[in-house]
Design an enzyme around this catalytic site. Sequence first.
Site, PDB file in Angstrom:
ATOM      1  N   HIS A   1      -8.963   0.752  -3.039  1.00  0.00           N
ATOM      2  CA  HIS A   1     -10.264   1.276  -2.594  1.00  0.00           C
ATOM      3  C   HIS A   1     -10.276   1.452  -1.071  1.00  0.00           C
ATOM      4  O   HIS A   1     -10.790   2.442  -0.550  1.00  0.00           O
ATOM      5  CB  HIS A   1     -11.380   0.293  -2.960  1.00  0.00           C
ATOM      6  CG  HIS A   1     -11.557   0.054  -4.431  1.00  0.00           C
ATOM      7  ND1 HIS A   1     -11.295  -1.152  -5.018  1.00  0.00           N
ATOM      8  CD2 HIS A   1     -11.970   0.874  -5.428  1.00  0.00           C
ATOM      9  CE1 HIS A   1     -11.562  -1.084  -6.309  1.00  0.00           C
ATOM     10  NE2 HIS A   1     -11.953   0.141  -6.602  1.00  0.00           N
TER      11      HIS A   1
ATOM     12  N   SER B   1      -8.860  -3.144 -10.266  1.00  0.00           N
ATOM     13  CA  SER B   1      -9.833  -4.243 -10.401  1.00  0.00           C
ATOM     14  C   SER B   1      -9.536  -5.041 -11.660  1.00  0.00           C
ATOM     15  O   SER B   1      -9.776  -6.244 -11.717  1.00  0.00           O
ATOM     16  CB  SER B   1     -11.249  -3.679 -10.477  1.00  0.00           C
ATOM     17  OG  SER B   1     -11.508  -2.909  -9.323  1.00  0.00           O
TER      18      SER B   1
ATOM     19  N   GLY C   1      -8.873   8.284  -5.995  1.00  0.00           N
ATOM     20  CA  GLY C   1      -7.481   7.872  -6.092  1.00  0.00           C
ATOM     21  C   GLY C   1      -6.713   8.623  -7.166  1.00  0.00           C
ATOM     22  O   GLY C   1      -7.246   8.908  -8.247  1.00  0.00           O
TER      23      GLY C   1
ATOM     24  N   LEU D   1      -2.484  -1.282  -7.918  1.00  0.00           N
ATOM     25  CA  LEU D   1      -3.665  -2.142  -7.755  1.00  0.00           C
ATOM     26  C   LEU D   1      -4.783  -1.635  -8.652  1.00  0.00           C
ATOM     27  O   LEU D   1      -4.984  -0.426  -8.804  1.00  0.00           O
ATOM     28  CB  LEU D   1      -4.128  -2.123  -6.296  1.00  0.00           C
ATOM     29  CG  LEU D   1      -3.189  -2.787  -5.297  1.00  0.00           C
ATOM     30  CD1 LEU D   1      -3.767  -2.688  -3.896  1.00  0.00           C
ATOM     31  CD2 LEU D   1      -2.961  -4.243  -5.650  1.00  0.00           C
TER      32      LEU D   1
ATOM     33  N   LEU E   1     -13.398  -4.849  -5.034  1.00  0.00           N
ATOM     34  CA  LEU E   1     -12.615  -3.990  -4.139  1.00  0.00           C
ATOM     35  C   LEU E   1     -11.241  -4.577  -3.811  1.00  0.00           C
ATOM     36  O   LEU E   1     -11.072  -5.791  -3.715  1.00  0.00           O
ATOM     37  CB  LEU E   1     -13.395  -3.748  -2.844  1.00  0.00           C
ATOM     38  CG  LEU E   1     -14.751  -3.067  -3.038  1.00  0.00           C
ATOM     39  CD1 LEU E   1     -15.456  -2.901  -1.692  1.00  0.00           C
ATOM     40  CD2 LEU E   1     -14.588  -1.706  -3.721  1.00  0.00           C
TER      41      LEU E   1
ATOM     42  N   GLY F   1     -16.740  -1.467  -7.379  1.00  0.00           N
ATOM     43  CA  GLY F   1     -16.636  -2.804  -6.787  1.00  0.00           C
ATOM     44  C   GLY F   1     -15.362  -3.515  -7.183  1.00  0.00           C
ATOM     45  O   GLY F   1     -14.395  -2.882  -7.610  1.00  0.00           O
TER      46      GLY F   1
HETATM   47  P1  AMP Z   1     -12.926   2.162  -9.463  1.00  0.00           P
HETATM   48  O1  AMP Z   1     -13.651   1.122  -8.654  1.00  0.00           O
HETATM   49  O2  AMP Z   1     -11.874   1.608 -10.354  1.00  0.00           O
HETATM   50  O3  AMP Z   1     -13.865   3.130 -10.142  1.00  0.00           O
HETATM   51  O4  AMP Z   1     -12.113   3.035  -8.411  1.00  0.00           O
HETATM   52  C1  AMP Z   1     -12.761   3.676  -7.339  1.00  0.00           C
HETATM   53  C2  AMP Z   1     -11.805   4.637  -6.704  1.00  0.00           C
HETATM   54  O5  AMP Z   1     -10.664   3.920  -6.209  1.00  0.00           O
HETATM   55  C3  AMP Z   1     -11.270   5.684  -7.680  1.00  0.00           C
HETATM   56  O6  AMP Z   1     -11.211   6.944  -7.029  1.00  0.00           O
HETATM   57  C4  AMP Z   1      -9.899   5.162  -8.008  1.00  0.00           C
HETATM   58  O7  AMP Z   1      -8.989   6.169  -8.400  1.00  0.00           O
HETATM   59  C5  AMP Z   1      -9.486   4.550  -6.677  1.00  0.00           C
HETATM   60  N1  AMP Z   1      -8.413   3.576  -6.868  1.00  0.00           N
HETATM   61  C6  AMP Z   1      -8.402   2.530  -7.721  1.00  0.00           C
HETATM   62  N2  AMP Z   1      -7.213   1.880  -7.664  1.00  0.00           N
HETATM   63  C7  AMP Z   1      -6.454   2.552  -6.760  1.00  0.00           C
HETATM   64  C8  AMP Z   1      -5.114   2.397  -6.257  1.00  0.00           C
HETATM   65  N3  AMP Z   1      -4.323   1.406  -6.688  1.00  0.00           N
HETATM   66  N4  AMP Z   1      -4.680   3.270  -5.335  1.00  0.00           N
HETATM   67  C9  AMP Z   1      -5.464   4.275  -4.894  1.00  0.00           C
HETATM   68  N5  AMP Z   1      -6.743   4.485  -5.325  1.00  0.00           N
HETATM   69  C10 AMP Z   1      -7.221   3.644  -6.248  1.00  0.00           C
END
Ligand code: AMP
Length: 281
Positions: free
Chosen positions: A37, A186, A147, A184, A33, A31
Amino acid sequence: MLPVKTILDARNLLKHLQQEEGSLGFVATMGALHEGHLSLVNRSVNDNKFTAVSIFVNPTQFNEKHDFIQYPRNLEDDLEILSPYPIDLIFAPEALEMYPEPDTRTFDFGGLDKTMEGKQRPGHFNGVAQVISRLFDIIRPDRAYFGEKDFQQLTIIRELVRQLDLPVEITGCPIIREADGMALSSRNKHLTPEQRTAAAGISKALFLARDLAGKLPIDKLQEQIISLVNDHPLMQVEYFEIVHEENLQGVRNWSEAGGKIGCIAVQVDKVRLIDNINFSS
Ligand code: AMP
């Protein structure tokens, strides 16, 4: 779209979808987002007939309770952000739904989880493996999107899928950055304006590292990048490692074969940020 809170409802909805032909793509998130994401969601929507997104702040991957409590949560905002996308399932369970009993499974990823994030955050990747394997079991996606921002996590998830022989294709997606280069995340929401300005120095240092790759010995480049970031009074580097992209083992010499990646973790006051740069691209 309303989020689905229970595994039973998620499975029922998915059973319904599976009556139609077409692949299911999946994006796992915690989340809060942002465009990073959404780039994964976009990719899934483009590649598949159906897309499922999970929103779940997984307690088992936090090695610090305070970090778990502080992690930004706003389901209402997240649903609003997802509303323009043709998503078929938003799965947003509570912790008790995911873990009615404590998850005692332990995973061994060889050397992959012993370095960098694995070393600094004991138990983190075991928690990631617990939640992702559980989510894969519930959602049963054909493809899942992660990501490259969390490069070590992506590598470990590929290994998890290999070890468990799961029928899911893992796709890594490029890092989405702000105009000034900042990746980027969260966690950026926790930065004060002053810290945010300072934190732009992290990606700048990584871009410099890419420019200097091959021109300085590995250890000298590491030293230079670490001291560049540490020169800023608000920032403290935890590690900057140059590793092989396949096995995450340290590179000693630029002449070694294969893709190489520079991974950094920086404490910006109380906010811990990670980023990385691929030296082959
Ligand atoms: P998280 O909510 O932080 O667990 O991230 C969920 C997914 O979004 C993971 O696969 C992260 O690697 C991806 N993600 C987070 N930040 C970025 C970003 N700046 N660029 C690309 N993917 C991202």
